[in-house]
Motif scaffolding. Structure first.
Motif, PDB file in Angstrom:
ATOM      1  N   ILE A   1       0.844  -1.197   0.000  1.00 24.20           N
ATOM      2  CA  ILE A   1       0.000   0.000   0.000  1.00 24.20           C
ATOM      3  C   ILE A   1       0.879   1.247   0.000  1.00 24.20           C
ATOM      4  CG2 ILE A   1      -1.780   1.289   1.215  1.00 24.20           C
ATOM      5  CD1 ILE A   1      -2.808  -1.275   0.027  1.00 24.20           C
ATOM      6  N   GLY A   2       1.894   1.232   0.856  1.00 27.79           N
ATOM      7  CA  GLY A   2       2.805   2.372   0.921  1.00 27.79           C
ATOM      8  C   GLY A   2       3.540   2.581  -0.389  1.00 27.79           C
ATOM      9  N   ALA A   3       3.980   1.488  -1.014  1.00 23.89           N
ATOM     10  CA  ALA A   3       4.676   1.592  -2.293  1.00 23.89           C
ATOM     11  C   ALA A   3       3.749   2.132  -3.372  1.00 23.89           C
ATOM     12  CB  ALA A   3       5.224   0.219  -2.697  1.00 23.89           C
ATOM     13  N   PHE A   4       2.485   1.700  -3.346  1.00 25.87           N
ATOM     14  CA  PHE A   4       1.519   2.185  -4.328  1.00 25.87           C
ATOM     15  C   PHE A   4       1.299   3.687  -4.160  1.00 25.87           C
ATOM     16  CE2 PHE A   4      -2.674   3.248  -5.876  1.00 25.87           C
ATOM     17  CZ  PHE A   4      -2.729   2.584  -7.094  1.00 25.87           C
ATOM     18  N   ARG A   5       1.131   4.121  -2.926  1.00 21.69           N
ATOM     19  CA  ARG A   5       0.902   5.536  -2.668  1.00 21.69           C
ATOM     20  C   ARG A   5       2.109   6.368  -3.101  1.00 21.69           C
ATOM     21  NH1 ARG A   5      -3.135   6.987   0.879  1.00 21.69           N
ATOM     22  NH2 ARG A   5      -1.859   8.676   1.694  1.00 21.69           N
ATOM     23  N   ASP A   6       3.304   5.861  -2.857  1.00 21.79           N
ATOM     24  CA  ASP A   6       4.508   6.591  -3.245  1.00 21.79           C
ATOM     25  C   ASP A   6       4.588   6.766  -4.762  1.00 21.79           C
ATOM     26  OD1 ASP A   6       5.309   6.848  -0.635  1.00 21.79           O
ATOM     27  OD2 ASP A   6       6.714   5.159  -0.700  1.00 21.79           O
ATOM     28  N   THR A   7       4.065   5.791  -5.496  1.00 17.71           N
ATOM     29  CA  THR A   7       4.150   5.823  -6.949  1.00 17.71           C
ATOM     30  C   THR A   7       3.073   6.684  -7.583  1.00 17.71           C
ATOM     31  OG1 THR A   7       5.137   3.618  -7.024  1.00 17.71           O
ATOM     32  CG2 THR A   7       4.097   4.410  -9.055  1.00 17.71           C
ATOM     33  N   TYR A   8       1.840   6.600  -7.069  1.00 13.05           N
ATOM     34  CA  TYR A   8       0.710   7.168  -7.788  1.00 13.05           C
ATOM     35  C   TYR A   8       0.131   8.441  -7.168  1.00 13.05           C
ATOM     36  CZ  TYR A   8       0.875   2.833 -10.399  1.00 13.05           C
ATOM     37  OH  TYR A   8       1.299   1.802 -11.190  1.00 13.05           O
ATOM     38  N   LEU A   9       0.361   8.671  -5.899  1.00 17.50           N
ATOM     39  CA  LEU A   9      -0.129   9.907  -5.303  1.00 17.50           C
ATOM     40  C   LEU A   9       0.862  11.042  -5.542  1.00 17.50           C
ATOM     41  CD1 LEU A   9      -2.207   8.012  -3.973  1.00 17.50           C
ATOM     42  CD2 LEU A   9      -2.011   9.394  -1.907  1.00 17.50           C
ATOM     43  N   ASP A  10       0.409  12.269  -5.276  1.00 21.64           N
ATOM     44  CA  ASP A  10       1.224  13.466  -5.467  1.00 21.64           C
ATOM     45  C   ASP A  10       1.651  13.586  -6.928  1.00 21.64           C
ATOM     46  OD1 ASP A  10       2.328  15.826  -4.647  1.00 21.64           O
ATOM     47  OD2 ASP A  10       4.155  14.927  -3.821  1.00 21.64           O
ATOM     48  N   ARG A  11       0.662  13.433  -7.813  1.00 22.03           N
ATOM     49  CA  ARG A  11       0.881  13.510  -9.253  1.00 22.03           C
ATOM     50  C   ARG A  11       0.009  14.604  -9.862  1.00 22.03           C
ATOM     51  NH1 ARG A  11       5.218  10.685 -11.525  1.00 22.03           N
ATOM     52  NH2 ARG A  11       5.463   8.678 -10.472  1.00 22.03           N
ATOM     53  N   ASP A  12       0.536  15.283 -10.875  1.00 21.25           N
ATOM     54  CA  ASP A  12      -0.258  16.252 -11.630  1.00 21.25           C
ATOM     55  C   ASP A  12      -1.116  15.494 -12.628  1.00 21.25           C
ATOM     56  OD1 ASP A  12       0.677  18.678 -10.469  1.00 21.25           O
ATOM     57  OD2 ASP A  12       2.548  18.446 -11.589  1.00 21.25           O
ATOM     58  N   ILE A  13      -2.434  15.712 -12.557  1.00 19.44           N
ATOM     59  CA  ILE A  13      -3.361  14.931 -13.366  1.00 19.44           C
ATOM     60  C   ILE A  13      -4.317  15.839 -14.142  1.00 19.44           C
ATOM     61  CG2 ILE A  13      -3.282  12.909 -11.869  1.00 19.44           C
ATOM     62  CD1 ILE A  13      -6.284  15.236 -11.685  1.00 19.44           C
ATOM     63  N   ALA A  14      -4.946  15.259 -15.155  1.00 17.65           N
ATOM     64  CA  ALA A  14      -6.091  15.865 -15.832  1.00 17.65           C
ATOM     65  C   ALA A  14      -7.050  14.714 -16.103  1.00 17.65           C
ATOM     66  CB  ALA A  14      -5.684  16.557 -17.121  1.00 17.65           C
ATOM     67  N   TRP A  15      -8.164  14.682 -15.382  1.00 16.36           N
ATOM     68  CA  TRP A  15      -9.109  13.578 -15.480  1.00 16.36           C
ATOM     69  C   TRP A  15     -10.416  14.068 -16.093  1.00 16.36           C
ATOM     70  CZ3 TRP A  15      -8.037  11.686  -9.810  1.00 16.36           C
ATOM     71  CH2 TRP A  15      -6.863  10.919  -9.817  1.00 16.36           C
ATOM     72  N   SER A  16     -10.895  13.341 -17.060  1.00 14.43           N
ATOM     73  CA  SER A  16     -12.133  13.703 -17.746  1.00 14.43           C
ATOM     74  C   SER A  16     -13.204  12.648 -17.476  1.00 14.43           C
ATOM     75  CB  SER A  16     -11.878  13.826 -19.248  1.00 14.43           C
ATOM     76  OG  SER A  16     -11.404  12.595 -19.771  1.00 14.43           O
ATOM     77  N   GLY A  17     -14.407  12.924 -17.956  1.00 18.21           N
ATOM     78  CA  GLY A  17     -15.478  11.945 -17.876  1.00 18.21           C
ATOM     79  C   GLY A  17     -16.227  11.895 -16.564  1.00 18.21           C
ATOM     80  N   ALA A  18     -15.952  12.820 -15.648  1.00 20.70           N
ATOM     81  CA  ALA A  18     -16.660  12.846 -14.370  1.00 20.70           C
ATOM     82  C   ALA A  18     -17.854  13.792 -14.469  1.00 20.70           C
ATOM     83  CB  ALA A  18     -15.726  13.292 -13.247  1.00 20.70           C
TER      84      ALA A  18
END
Length: 343
Positions: A183-200
């Motif tokens: 879980i910690g490794a996943f958070r380190d990889t994917y959180l704190d990222r600049d994103i642009a999400w569509s379709g919401a």
């Protein structure tokens, strides 16, 4: 020289690694090439600066500005390619291109000009604003954003569906022999990222002002008086593309709620957004719960997310052919460092 690169952005496989999704994290370094110099000297480029009243040119320039605006939010650090809805790409190829004018190549040149200068030229924004009085399809808020600065996302590949898929693969389905903190490794990889999400879908936008007897904040995790947008993204039924011979009921899918702490300065007029509207959000992906059903985005910018799936009319080839700048002045040239399309 090589033709402009055309890339299709498809879902990454379940075994995709961090580097495949995010690359090295550094924005591509666009340098002026021979094609870029020819583009700047072209009649088309000069019309982008001066504007036009020619009906055929209004369709041509207007359609390419529509496309440039849709490209803008998803410009990313991963590589030199960029994304464009397939319906717009098809419209450019079939409606704005003629036997003597490759509209796709000119759109690539427009994107490269923006990337080289690191912003949309002021004159282009003025021309797009004037054209939109007739075109009415250009999302000027997205052009205003890149007129100030290009706000890169880490990767256009990094979508909500990919986030959920990677969480299942890397965290939920990790076997019992794994001794690391998945879980910690996943958070380190994917959180704190600049994103642009569509379709919401937009549920509401409001000030985080304490309400009720206990004076609880309207939106948890946000600061008092902070403007917050609440969105909902609904996953597709996994059996959607299967033939349902047994008339089975749809599989219940749990929606994802996205809390977006908005920047005080927005490029769109948020008072014109309505509940139920489809939106695109840019910002910093900051937090998620253990089931990936609640996400938090900070420093958010909100834009209209147009659905082009029914097709779009950008122009008519017979009208575009009458435009005085619809001539190919880029023949035999293409960027050594190619800009590409993805969708």
């Amino acid at each position: 020289m090589k033709p402009a690169l055309l890339i299709l952005l498809v879902a990454l496989p379940a075994f995709a690694q961090k580097e495949e999704i995010f690359g090295n994290g550094k924005p591509p370094n666009f340098r002026e090439e021979k094609m870029d110099s020819k583009f700047v000297k072209s009649k088309f480029s000069k019309m982008l600066v001066a504007g036009t009243e020619e009906p055929g040119c209004v369709q041509l320039l207007g359609g390419l500005f529509v496309s440039l605006a849709e490209i803008a939010p998803l410009l990313h650090r991963r590589d030199e390619n960029f994304t464009l809805p397939p319906e717009l790409q098809e419209a450019i190829q079939t409606q704005l291109s003629t036997g003597s004018f490759p509209a796709i190549a000119y759109l690539v040149a427009m994107v490269r000009k923006v990337m080289i200068e690191k912003r949309l030229p002021d004159e282009w924004l003025a021309t797009a604003t004037a054209l939109n009085k007739k075109v009415k399809l250009i999302d000027l808020s997205k052009l205003k954003m890149i007129n100030e600065q290009i706000l890169f996302v880490d990767s256009a590949y990094f979508t909500i569906p990919l986030l959920k898929e990677r969480y299942t693969v890397e965290a939920v389905n990790a076997n019992s022999a794994v001794t690391t903190d998945v879980i910690g490794a996943f958070r380190d990889t994917y959180l704190d990222r600049d994103i642009a999400w569509s379709g919401a879908t937009l549920l509401d936008i409001g000030i985080n002002q304490p309400k009720g007897k206990n004076k609880k904040k309207r939106y948890r995790d946000a600061e008092a008086e902070e403007l917050v947008a609440v969105l909902q993204w609904i996953p597709q039924d996994p059996r959607m593309n299967q033939v349902n011979l047994l008339a089975q009921a749809p599989i219940k899918v749990e929606p994802v709620t996205i809390y977006v702490r908005l920047q005080s300065k927005q490029y769109s007029d948020i008072e014109k957004f309505r509940r139920g509207q489809r939106v695109l959000i840019k910002g910093r992906f900051w937090e998620m719960n253990k089931t990936v059903t609640e996400l938090e985005v900070r420093d958010g910018l909100i834009f209209d997310d147009r659905d082009w799936s029914s097709g779009v009319l950008l122009g008519r080839p017979q009208d575009v052919a009458t435009c005085s700048v619809a001539i190919n002045e880029l023949t035999g040239t293409a960027p050594q460092q190619p800009g590409g399309f993805a969708h």
